[in-house]
Design an enzyme around this catalytic site. Structure first.
Site: not given
Ligand SMILES: NC(=O)c1ccc[n+]([C@@H]2O[C@H](COP(=O)([O-])OP(=O)(O)OC[C@H]3O[C@@H](n4cnc5c(N)ncnc54)[C@H](O)[C@@H]3O)[C@@H](O)[C@H]2O)c1
Length: 273
Positions: A126, A194, A224
């Site tokens: 983001a 992140n 941000h």
């Molecule tokens: N890089 C970036 O800028 C950025 C931005 C937003 C989110 N993220 C990260 O990306 C990831 C996903 O984000 P999202 O919005 O899709 O989240 P979300 O909560 O919508 O989806 C996460 C999914 O992963 C599953 N999950 C959680 N822990 C797990 C495990 N140990 N094993 C298997 N599955 C598991 C959950 O059940 C859920 O379905 C998060 O960790 C979030 O912090 C990164």
């Protein structure tokens, strides 16, 4: 990854994972197919599978890694480091969305990737400006700062909030809630920050990168701002992010960034930096 259809495995079937899966299902016809998905919530994996035209197998993470050429982690910082390590040990490329989970051991993982001659992709998510920060890091960077603005509710459940017993519902106007290094921010807000990890790894590392988190119930966007100074001069970027309607912690640009990173991984043309 030349002239063959890439087998993609997806860990995490939530907001970002589902968007990637649907993009692959619709738009990557001759370049990639989603062969396996995994989620700790079996219902989420099954729900996603039902929505896809080409049905991937629902499998455990180890099996997913085995059957894929490229693994995408979009689950949690708790497992992203392990997913990256396991994928690289099996000589698979990997895209990591939960960047916070790889920062601590990034040097070992990057070495592993180099040894295996595999790619580890950490999307910009983001924030904007990592192209410039990467170029700047070839020379000297004197300062790197991130200021993040979010609604208080977006930080609910974060270890820093719980530890300091901060009642987010009592915040009625703009308030600086955190000021520290990116390393401290990652420990205190593993699901929210992140972007500070990506900035740290592109620039001067999590100890020297500074992070400020400001909250207000009046904010409608996740904002941000990056300020970096170095021998090149100074860069300032501001990204006003629309939160994902499915997960207010995640910005829509992060979802798009994940899809674009996958497209770039499959495309010989590279633009920027
Ligand atoms: N890089 C970036 O800028 C950025 C931005 C937003 C989110 N993220 C990260 O990306 C990831 C996903 O984000 P999202 O919005 O899709 O989240 P979300 O909560 O919508 O989806 C996460 C999914 O992963 C599953 N999950 C959680 N822990 C797990 C495990 N140990 N094993 C298997 N599955 C598991 C959950 O059940 C859920 O379905 C998060 O960790 C979030 O912090 C990164």
């Amino acid at each position: 990854m030349k002239n063959k259809k890439i087998k993609v495995g997806l860990v995490g079937c939530g907001t970002i994972g589902s968007a990637i899966a649907e993009a692959v299902d619709k738009g990557f016809k001759n370049r990639a197919s989603l062969v396996a998905i995994s989620d700790c919530d079996a219902g989420k994996a099954a729900f996603l599978r039902r929505r896809l035209k080409k049905k991937p197998a629902i499998v455990a993470i180890d099996k997913l890694i085995k059957s894929s050429d490229l693994v995408i982690e979009a689950a949690s910082a708790k497992i992203s480091g392990q997913v990256a390590k396991k994928a690289l040990l099996r000589k698979k490329d990997v895209i990591i969305m939960s960047v916070g989970g790889v920062v601590k051991n990034h040097a070992a993982l990057f070495n592993l990737a180099r040894k295996a001659q595999c790619k580890i992709y950490l999307p910009s998510g983001a924030i904007c400006g990592l192209d410039g920060v990467k170029s700047a890091s070839v020379g000297k960077i004197y300062k790197a700062e991130l200021t993040t603005r979010k609604r208080p509710a977006a930080l609910a459940g974060a270890p820093f909030i719980e530890k300091n017993k901060i009642d987010l519902t009592k915040i009625k106007s703009e308030k600086v809630i955190f000021n520290g290094s990116a390393e401290e921010a990652i420990a205190g807000f593993p699901k929210n920050i992140n972007v500070s990890c990506a900035l740290s790894l592109a620039g001067i590392g999590p100890q020297r990168t500074k992070v400020r988190i400001i909250v207000s119930p009046n904010y409608t966007k996740n904002i941000h701002e990056i300020e970096v100074e170095g021998e090149f001069g100074k860069l300032i970027t501001k990204t006003e992010n629309v939160p994902s309607p499915y997960n207010p912690k995640t910005s829509h640009l992060a979802v798009l960034s994940a899809i674009k990173t996958l497209r770039q991984a499959l495309d010989p043309v590279k633009i920027g930096t």
